[in-house]
Design a protein around this motif. Sequence first.
Motif, PDB file in Angstrom:
ATOM      1  N   ASN A  15      39.930  58.400  33.961  1.00 35.09           N
ATOM      2  CA  ASN A  15      40.798  58.018  35.075  1.00 35.09           C
ATOM      3  C   ASN A  15      40.211  56.868  35.873  1.00 35.09           C
ATOM      4  OD1 ASN A  15      42.756  59.956  34.524  1.00 35.09           O
ATOM      5  ND2 ASN A  15      41.631  61.534  35.627  1.00 35.09           N
ATOM      6  N   SER A  16      38.888  56.851  36.035  1.00 37.31           N
ATOM      7  CA  SER A  16      38.243  55.758  36.749  1.00 37.31           C
ATOM      8  C   SER A  16      38.402  54.448  35.992  1.00 37.31           C
ATOM      9  CB  SER A  16      36.760  56.081  36.958  1.00 37.31           C
ATOM     10  OG  SER A  16      36.097  55.015  37.590  1.00 37.31           O
ATOM     11  N   ALA A  17      38.347  54.512  34.671  1.00 39.76           N
ATOM     12  CA  ALA A  17      38.516  53.298  33.868  1.00 39.76           C
ATOM     13  C   ALA A  17      39.913  52.726  34.034  1.00 39.76           C
ATOM     14  CB  ALA A  17      38.247  53.614  32.397  1.00 39.76           C
ATOM     15  N   GLU A  18      40.919  53.564  34.278  1.00 38.60           N
ATOM     16  CA  GLU A  18      42.287  53.093  34.490  1.00 38.60           C
ATOM     17  C   GLU A  18      42.378  52.264  35.764  1.00 38.60           C
ATOM     18  OE1 GLU A  18      46.770  55.017  34.863  1.00 38.60           O
ATOM     19  OE2 GLU A  18      45.070  56.240  34.225  1.00 38.60           O
ATOM     20  N   ALA A  19      41.761  52.761  36.841  1.00 33.86           N
ATOM     21  CA  ALA A  19      41.754  51.992  38.091  1.00 33.86           C
ATOM     22  C   ALA A  19      40.949  50.716  37.945  1.00 33.86           C
ATOM     23  CB  ALA A  19      41.186  52.861  39.215  1.00 33.86           C
ATOM     24  N   ALA A  20      39.858  50.782  37.191  1.00 33.04           N
ATOM     25  CA  ALA A  20      39.024  49.593  36.997  1.00 33.04           C
ATOM     26  C   ALA A  20      39.773  48.513  36.231  1.00 33.04           C
ATOM     27  CB  ALA A  20      37.747  49.979  36.263  1.00 33.04           C
ATOM     28  N   ASN A  21      40.553  48.921  35.248  1.00 32.93           N
ATOM     29  CA  ASN A  21      41.339  47.930  34.492  1.00 32.93           C
ATOM     30  C   ASN A  21      42.383  47.258  35.380  1.00 32.93           C
ATOM     31  OD1 ASN A  21      39.950  48.455  32.128  1.00 32.93           O
ATOM     32  ND2 ASN A  21      41.394  50.033  31.445  1.00 32.93           N
ATOM     33  N   SER A  22      43.034  48.040  36.249  1.00 34.33           N
ATOM     34  CA  SER A  22      44.022  47.461  37.163  1.00 34.33           C
ATOM     35  C   SER A  22      43.353  46.524  38.167  1.00 34.33           C
ATOM     36  CB  SER A  22      44.760  48.574  37.914  1.00 34.33           C
ATOM     37  OG  SER A  22      45.466  49.402  37.007  1.00 34.33           O
ATOM     38  N   LEU A  23      42.186  46.902  38.661  1.00 28.67           N
ATOM     39  CA  LEU A  23      41.456  46.043  39.590  1.00 28.67           C
ATOM     40  C   LEU A  23      41.054  44.731  38.928  1.00 28.67           C
ATOM     41  CD1 LEU A  23      40.075  45.584  42.318  1.00 28.67           C
ATOM     42  CD2 LEU A  23      38.084  46.840  41.430  1.00 28.67           C
ATOM     43  N   GLN A  24      40.638  44.819  37.665  1.00 27.42           N
ATOM     44  CA  GLN A  24      40.265  43.606  36.940  1.00 27.42           C
ATOM     45  C   GLN A  24      41.461  42.658  36.799  1.00 27.42           C
ATOM     46  OE1 GLN A  24      38.841  44.411  33.021  1.00 27.42           O
ATOM     47  NE2 GLN A  24      38.110  42.326  32.650  1.00 27.42           N
ATOM     48  N   PHE A  25      42.656  43.231  36.545  1.00 29.55           N
ATOM     49  CA  PHE A  25      43.852  42.402  36.422  1.00 29.55           C
ATOM     50  C   PHE A  25      44.174  41.712  37.750  1.00 29.55           C
ATOM     51  CE2 PHE A  25      48.475  42.192  37.102  1.00 29.55           C
ATOM     52  CZ  PHE A  25      48.822  41.285  36.123  1.00 29.55           C
ATOM     53  N   VAL A  26      44.097  42.460  38.872  1.00 27.88           N
ATOM     54  CA  VAL A  26      44.402  41.883  40.181  1.00 27.88           C
ATOM     55  C   VAL A  26      43.403  40.790  40.528  1.00 27.88           C
ATOM     56  CG1 VAL A  26      44.527  42.394  42.660  1.00 27.88           C
ATOM     57  CG2 VAL A  26      45.584  43.940  41.010  1.00 27.88           C
ATOM     58  N   ASN A  27      42.133  41.027  40.245  1.00 25.55           N
ATOM     59  CA  ASN A  27      41.109  40.021  40.549  1.00 25.55           C
ATOM     60  C   ASN A  27      41.327  38.734  39.761  1.00 25.55           C
ATOM     61  OD1 ASN A  27      39.785  41.580  42.458  1.00 25.55           O
ATOM     62  ND2 ASN A  27      38.440  42.540  40.920  1.00 25.55           N
ATOM     63  N   LYS A  28      41.869  38.851  38.559  1.00 23.34           N
ATOM     64  CA  LYS A  28      42.166  37.645  37.781  1.00 23.34           C
ATOM     65  C   LYS A  28      43.332  36.858  38.381  1.00 23.34           C
ATOM     66  CE  LYS A  28      40.489  39.132  33.244  1.00 23.34           C
ATOM     67  NZ  LYS A  28      40.871  39.424  31.835  1.00 23.34           N
ATOM     68  N   GLN A  29      44.279  37.555  39.030  1.00 22.33           N
ATOM     69  CA  GLN A  29      45.442  36.890  39.594  1.00 22.33           C
ATOM     70  C   GLN A  29      45.153  36.227  40.945  1.00 22.33           C
ATOM     71  OE1 GLN A  29      48.297  36.591  37.897  1.00 22.33           O
ATOM     72  NE2 GLN A  29      47.292  37.724  36.233  1.00 22.33           N
ATOM     73  N   LEU A  30      44.190  36.729  41.673  1.00 25.65           N
ATOM     74  CA  LEU A  30      43.916  36.206  43.019  1.00 25.65           C
ATOM     75  C   LEU A  30      43.603  34.701  43.033  1.00 25.65           C
ATOM     76  CD1 LEU A  30      41.907  39.104  44.722  1.00 25.65           C
ATOM     77  CD2 LEU A  30      44.082  38.124  45.494  1.00 25.65           C
ATOM     78  N   PRO A  31      42.716  34.180  42.171  1.00 24.23           N
ATOM     79  CA  PRO A  31      42.454  32.721  42.217  1.00 24.23           C
ATOM     80  C   PRO A  31      43.708  31.888  41.942  1.00 24.23           C
ATOM     81  CG  PRO A  31      40.756  33.858  41.002  1.00 24.23           C
ATOM     82  CD  PRO A  31      41.853  34.846  41.230  1.00 24.23           C
ATOM     83  N   ASN A  32      44.543  32.343  41.034  1.00 24.56           N
ATOM     84  CA  ASN A  32      45.754  31.580  40.713  1.00 24.56           C
ATOM     85  C   ASN A  32      46.712  31.547  41.896  1.00 24.56           C
ATOM     86  OD1 ASN A  32      44.784  31.245  38.096  1.00 24.56           O
ATOM     87  ND2 ASN A  32      45.786  33.133  37.358  1.00 24.56           N
ATOM     88  N   VAL A  33      46.897  32.707  42.565  1.00 18.81           N
ATOM     89  CA  VAL A  33      47.785  32.749  43.732  1.00 18.81           C
ATOM     90  C   VAL A  33      47.212  31.921  44.874  1.00 18.81           C
ATOM     91  CG1 VAL A  33      48.864  34.283  45.429  1.00 18.81           C
ATOM     92  CG2 VAL A  33      48.696  34.989  43.045  1.00 18.81           C
ATOM     93  N   ARG A  34      45.895  31.926  45.026  1.00 20.09           N
ATOM     94  CA  ARG A  34      45.249  31.123  46.085  1.00 20.09           C
ATOM     95  C   ARG A  34      45.486  29.628  45.841  1.00 20.09           C
ATOM     96  NH1 ARG A  34      41.320  31.818  50.054  1.00 20.09           N
ATOM     97  NH2 ARG A  34      41.067  29.777  51.080  1.00 20.09           N
ATOM     98  N   ARG A  35      45.386  29.197  44.611  1.00 16.60           N
ATOM     99  CA  ARG A  35      45.644  27.781  44.318  1.00 16.60           C
ATOM    100  C   ARG A  35      47.101  27.428  44.585  1.00 16.60           C
ATOM    101  NH1 ARG A  35      42.228  28.901  39.890  1.00 16.60           N
ATOM    102  NH2 ARG A  35      44.064  29.249  38.561  1.00 16.60           N
ATOM    103  N   ASP A  36      48.031  28.336  44.199  1.00 16.32           N
ATOM    104  CA  ASP A  36      49.444  28.072  44.464  1.00 16.32           C
ATOM    105  C   ASP A  36      49.716  27.968  45.964  1.00 16.32           C
ATOM    106  OD1 ASP A  36      49.887  28.122  41.777  1.00 16.32           O
ATOM    107  OD2 ASP A  36      50.610  30.217  41.713  1.00 16.32           O
ATOM    108  N   LEU A  37      49.029  28.817  46.776  1.00 13.76           N
ATOM    109  CA  LEU A  37      49.205  28.781  48.224  1.00 13.76           C
ATOM    110  C   LEU A  37      48.708  27.456  48.805  1.00 13.76           C
ATOM    111  CD1 LEU A  37      49.891  30.037  50.958  1.00 13.76           C
ATOM    112  CD2 LEU A  37      47.645  31.200  50.901  1.00 13.76           C
ATOM    113  N   GLU A  38      47.539  27.053  48.391  1.00 15.60           N
ATOM    114  CA  GLU A  38      46.989  25.794  48.907  1.00 15.60           C
ATOM    115  C   GLU A  38      47.869  24.606  48.504  1.00 15.60           C
ATOM    116  OE1 GLU A  38      43.086  25.687  47.358  1.00 15.60           O
ATOM    117  OE2 GLU A  38      42.250  27.117  48.831  1.00 15.60           O
TER     118      GLU A  38
END
Length: 740
Positions: free
Chosen positions: A282-305
């Motif tokens: 179950n912990s690995a499931e949350a870790a996989n979702s967190l990894q996906f969100v962390n990958k999206q954050l830089p892209n959204v930050r660039r789009d915002l700027e």
Amino acid sequence: MAAVSTTSGPRQDAGNDEIDLAALLGTLLDHKWLVGAATALGFALSVAYALLAAPVYQANAMVQVESKTPTLPGLTAVSQALTDSAPQAMTEVSLLTSRTTLGKAVDDLKLDLQVEPARFPLIGAAIARRFQPGTGNEVAAPWFGLSRYGWGGETLDIAELEVPLDLVGKPLTLIAGANGSFELFDDQDQRLLGGDAGQLAVGGGARLKVERLLANPGMRFEVTQLARLGIIASLQNNLTASEKAKDSGIIQLSYELGDPVLAQATLEAITRQYIRQNIERNSAEAANSLQFVNKQLPNVRRDLEKAEHALARYQSQAHTVDITLDAKSLLDQIVSLDTSISQLRLQQAEVTRRYTPAHPAYKALMAQIGELEASKQKINDRIGTLPQTQQELIGLTREVQVSTLTYTNLLNQAQQLDIARAGTVGNARIVDRAVVDTSQPVKPKRALAVAIGTFLAGFLAVAYVFLRQMLNRGVEQVAEIEQIGLPVLASIPMSAFQRDHEKAGRKLRAGGGHNGKPHLLAIDAPNDLAIEAMRSLRTALHFARLDAGNNILMICGSSPGAGKTFVSTNLAATIAQGGQRVLLIDGDLRRSSLHKVLGQDPRNGLSDLLAGRIDIPAATRRTPIDNLFFIPRGEAPPNPSELLMRPELGAVLKTAALQYDLVIVDTPPILAVTDAALIGRHAGTCLMVVRFGLNPAKELALAVQRFEQNGIDLKGAVFNAVERRHDTHYAYGYEYRSGA
């Protein structure tokens, strides 16, 4: 009192398929001692097993698998509602008994290392279990001086063992020495290494470190390095896991082993490892979702700027900052829609990892996105009616606000996933920890084992009795003999004294010589029931010989063991005791034992007489019984049949018939050789001896046919060794014993 045997009690007809319960009960009563002895033996063996068998204990534990609902941030209410949350107990049972879970228990407890102390056969293990040490380090003293066996209290703890591949799975022998020393031998008794407890010993390609050794010097242990997969398979066979009730999510586990401490530790390790794996999954499931969100954050930050720079540049070029109230209202609506669509697109990526496009959760999410896209298109149409400046300003502002909200939501979601990953507890928990009831071993169930063992022994004994009765087709009733056309002149019962007398006679006949004394029941027990029946036969024979051509009586049998020698000798003695001169001739030139019964020398007998080497007076012997004379077999000839075919046989019998009141000739079995047919041509009366339970009716019919083919008419039969049975009865004409 002379009486001819009558037919016995009613028997089941051959064509009647009904079961004769009285006959079955009678058969059991006849063999009651055999059945009783077998049952008693089964009871004794069952009790011995119950007392000596090593007890097996059962460790029990209970695990609950709770309903699993999606708790990860970012899933909509629609997708959560459509997720299958029912407990998958069968899946969890498979995980509990998987190689991954059991393998970790094997590694933690070193179950692939098997240590067995040598025990004295049968009773050694039971003695060792009953040993109660006074202190923790006390070892039982060797019984009978056998120090190579363990008698209780022995301990061998191995911290490390490595053996060559060719010795994996093979028993090694560790011999304890003095002061904790030891030696290790392979399965061929070749020494591998030696050392002391607490130190690493190396030799013969093996490494061994004994943590603790407590045993008498010379005591042996069997040490085996088992294959890991083999011990895991053994665990899977002995481990039972099942759902207690359908869809309850409660899994009951049990594990059986002879060592209760190890059984509890093993089941505890299995449940502990399963819970750990459940949490990690179950912990690995949350870790996989967190990894996906962390990958999206830089892209959204660039789009915002990028959106912020574009808005600032346009405002500078157009010299405008504010938008109208109508345009602001449309801007707020479209920003809200874009934010929702952006969130749903992120969820789409997450749902795509979990489900296929055909899954209801995926379809519901795409339907929601479609509705928002339709609403967005309507607002875009309204924005298209505004001035161009307002349209450009609304578009750039919308990009900035949507990117800002998306970035903020992703940051919040990342924090929530990080908290979920760190706080995951899983959806399985231990309800009852592993315990063992040492006061109640599950095996053996002593009372049940004794009951089953006793019943099985009795059942097998009864089955053996009935099977032997079914396979034994020997006649047991007078009627069966008379059905083949052979009248029964007498039934000779088998008495207890006669049975003992026969055993002594067999020992005498088995010996090579003779003691000069006759071994006859008529002399040793003249009042025995068998001799009373002989007197009855003497009377019946008197009437049967009235129309005989001479006074020569031939006694024969259909096959060996019928008792013709017993009948001929005792009948001769009984008739002689009645005052008649009787000559008993041993006509069995092959395997005669008649001379041993009468205590006579077999030399210079019938064979010598027929060969012309001696005359009748030289061949005739007096016996200790008055009026009884005897001609033995003589030297065993190589051609008995040819010798009996000579005319000298008729001359000898004719001469003897003139000198004696009765001549009795004992002959070999008719179905074995033709000697009886050759002698029977000269006899005026021929009788066949039938033994109770030995001679089948078909055999008797064949013997009668053989005599008829040779022109010999049998006057009747003598039913010998008749036993009293409960399913039938015999009548031999006596209600009392005479004093004769």
